[in-house]
Motif scaffolding. Structure first.
Motif, PDB file in Angstrom:
ATOM      1  N   ARG A 124      11.720  -1.762   9.271  1.00  0.00           N
ATOM      2  CA  ARG A 124      11.757  -1.179  10.358  1.00  0.00           C
ATOM      3  C   ARG A 124      11.584   0.016  10.155  1.00  0.00           C
ATOM      4  N   ALA A 125       9.942   0.411   9.454  1.00  0.00           N
ATOM      5  CA  ALA A 125       9.187   0.836   8.364  1.00  0.00           C
ATOM      6  C   ALA A 125      10.306   2.664   8.507  1.00  0.00           C
ATOM      7  N   SER A 126       9.939   3.124   9.972  1.00  0.00           N
ATOM      8  CA  SER A 126      10.340   4.189  10.177  1.00  0.00           C
ATOM      9  C   SER A 126      11.838   4.704   9.679  1.00  0.00           C
ATOM     10  N   ALA A 127      12.183   3.712   9.644  1.00  0.00           N
ATOM     11  CA  ALA A 127      14.064   4.205   8.987  1.00  0.00           C
ATOM     12  C   ALA A 127      14.195   4.543   7.843  1.00  0.00           C
ATOM     13  N   PHE A 128      13.579   4.308   6.933  1.00  0.00           N
ATOM     14  CA  PHE A 128      13.086   4.292   4.966  1.00  0.00           C
ATOM     15  C   PHE A 128      11.664   5.503   4.755  1.00  0.00           C
ATOM     16  N   ARG A 129      11.918   6.077   3.609  1.00  0.00           N
ATOM     17  CA  ARG A 129      11.183   7.632   3.555  1.00  0.00           C
ATOM     18  C   ARG A 129       9.675   7.034   1.943  1.00  0.00           C
ATOM     19  N   PRO A 130       9.099   7.418   2.159  1.00  0.00           N
ATOM     20  CA  PRO A 130       7.405   6.807   1.987  1.00  0.00           C
ATOM     21  C   PRO A 130       7.934   6.765   0.673  1.00  0.00           C
ATOM     22  N   ALA A 131       6.922   5.611  -0.490  1.00  0.00           N
ATOM     23  CA  ALA A 131       7.176   5.831  -1.988  1.00  0.00           C
ATOM     24  C   ALA A 131       5.711   6.549  -1.953  1.00  0.00           C
ATOM     25  N   ALA A 132       6.175   7.335  -3.686  1.00  0.00           N
ATOM     26  CA  ALA A 132       4.773   8.283  -3.810  1.00  0.00           C
ATOM     27  C   ALA A 132       3.402   7.801  -3.774  1.00  0.00           C
ATOM     28  N   SER A 133       2.708   8.526  -3.568  1.00  0.00           N
ATOM     29  CA  SER A 133       1.115   7.792  -4.807  1.00  0.00           C
ATOM     30  C   SER A 133       0.757   7.884  -5.786  1.00  0.00           C
ATOM     31  N   ASP A 134       1.567   7.678  -7.096  1.00  0.00           N
ATOM     32  CA  ASP A 134       0.967   8.073  -8.451  1.00  0.00           C
ATOM     33  C   ASP A 134       1.382   7.047  -9.151  1.00  0.00           C
ATOM     34  N   ASN A 135       0.799   5.803  -8.254  1.00  0.00           N
ATOM     35  CA  ASN A 135       0.684   4.410  -9.557  1.00  0.00           C
ATOM     36  C   ASN A 135      -0.838   4.225  -9.814  1.00  0.00           C
ATOM     37  N   ALA A 136      -1.155   3.281 -10.274  1.00  0.00           N
ATOM     38  CA  ALA A 136      -2.498   2.983 -10.815  1.00  0.00           C
ATOM     39  C   ALA A 136      -2.120   0.890 -10.761  1.00  0.00           C
ATOM     40  N   ALA A 137      -1.550   0.654  -9.908  1.00  0.00           N
ATOM     41  CA  ALA A 137      -1.226  -0.733 -10.252  1.00  0.00           C
ATOM     42  C   ALA A 137      -2.522  -1.298 -10.198  1.00  0.00           C
ATOM     43  N   PRO A 138      -2.661  -2.745 -10.968  1.00  0.00           N
ATOM     44  CA  PRO A 138      -3.886  -3.854 -10.905  1.00  0.00           C
ATOM     45  C   PRO A 138      -4.225  -4.650  -9.365  1.00  0.00           C
ATOM     46  N   VAL A 139      -5.081  -4.471  -9.673  1.00  0.00           N
ATOM     47  CA  VAL A 139      -5.673  -5.532  -8.555  1.00  0.00           C
ATOM     48  C   VAL A 139      -6.130  -6.490  -8.680  1.00  0.00           C
TER      49      VAL A 139
END
Ligand code: FAD
Length: 305
Positions: A143-158
């Motif tokens: 249940r996603a709402s039970a957890f805090r979101p990750a930050a958006s500071d990454n640049a993983a390969p696609v």
């Protein structure tokens, strides 16, 4: 240990629930996020920015449960954890995966105690059970709402997965209610209205307060059944599960089936004429009085801020 996590997306955008899942399972090991979509590139770019993501795998295919299942199956063998959110796509795809992989899934996880120990609600949220999953491979929904979101500071390969996905089902059209309010399942503030709001016009008062606070708006089943609010606003056992920082419950008695959907709410503020209403009893703050008097005053005061 390695994690394959299915990205949730809607209207070509990554759903906020994916950031929450990534943060939740980051302790399990490197996370590869899979995006299955007609046009996965923009969604994949947002997933690649999430802290904790090692790689994003894209599959160009229609977002039907059959295609998504087959896409996940094509990669699942390489991972120890296969993860999805406990939302509509996850609920559809995970049983199919479980059958194909011959794994017992653990669903609706709201707390992680270790690599194979999880807490989940049972009996419509009236009890919590902690389970140990002894299988070598774990198939889990959160249940996603039970957890805090990750930050958006990454640049993983696609990485584009060049696989052809067989699917007998074909996506034709989605019929949805368009709304400019936040998504109920992930909103930080939710305002819920009960049947005592009395009409669809009465719900405009709640929507006005919602706009002032930047909140999502929900309703009880009684209000939905009465036609005062759309189906997709229903909160509870047979509606949406919410876990906001603040839940404002207006004219809601607090039936067990409604409470089943709000157990993750951190603070509850109730407005009700009845001081004995179950929701008033579990509220952190309650205003005893007529919602038609309180609501306009409250909205006017908040608009001044
Ligand atoms: P009521 O229970 O009628 O409560 C109205 C409240 O408004 C009362 O507390 C009253 O004191 C207060 N009130 C009245 N006038 C005013 C006023 N002027 N100002 C302020 N307060 C006022 N329900 C859900 O919500 N979600 C579900 O998912 C759900 N699933 C269900 C599944 C099943 C199988 C079943 C059998 C039922 C389900 N229900 C669900 C229905 C549930 O049992 C209740 O009937 C419903 O939640 C009650 O909604 P309510 O609080 O709006 O109405």
């Amino acid at each position: 240990m390695s994690v394959l996590l299915l990205a949730d997306h809607d209207k070509g955008e990554l759903s906020p629930s994916t950031a929450r899942l990534v943060a939740a399972v980051s302790a399990f090991g490197p996370i590869d996020v899979m995006v299955v979509a007609d046009n996965p590139d923009a969604i994949a770019a947002n997933a690649a920015a999430l802290a904790g993501v090692s790689k994003v795998l894209t599959v160009t295919a229609q977002n039907t449960s059959e295609s998504v299942t087959n896409a996940l199956l094509s990669a699942a063998g390489r991972y120890q954890y296969v993860i999805a959110s406990a939302a509509s796509v996850g609920k559809d795809v995970v049983p199919r995966l479980a059958a194909a992989l011959d794994i017992q899934p653990v669903t609706d996880i709201i707390e992680i105690h270790g690599p194979s120990r999880f807490t989940r609600p049972i009996y419509a949220g009236n009890a919590l059970e902690t389970v140990v999953d002894p299988q070598p491979k774990h198939l889990l929904t959160f249940r996603a709402s039970a957890f805090r979101p990750a930050a958006s500071d990454n640049a993983a390969p696609v990485e584009k997965l060049d696989i052809s996905i067989a699917s007998a089902a074909r996506f034709l059209a989605a019929h949805r209610t368009d709304s400019d309010t936040p998504d109920l399942a992930t909103a930080q503030i939710v305002i819920g209205g009960g049947v005592s709001v009395g009409s669809a016009e009465g719900f405009r008062l709640i929507e006005k307060l919602g706009k002032t606070l930047g909140a999502a708006v929900g309703a009880t089943r009684a209000a939905v059944d009465a036609g005062y609010a759309p189906n997709d606003w229903q909160i509870g056992q047979t509606g949406k599960i919410i876990a906001p920082d603040l839940y404002i419950a207006i004219g809601i008695s607090g039936a067990l089936q409604h409470l089943a959907g709000i157990q993750g709410a951190k603070t509850i503020f109730a407005i009700n004429t009845d001081p004995e209403a179950p929701l008033v009893k579990i509220a952190d703050v309650a205003l005893i009085g007529d919602l038609f008097e309180i609501l306009p005053q409250l909205t006017a005061e908040l608009e001044k801020l």
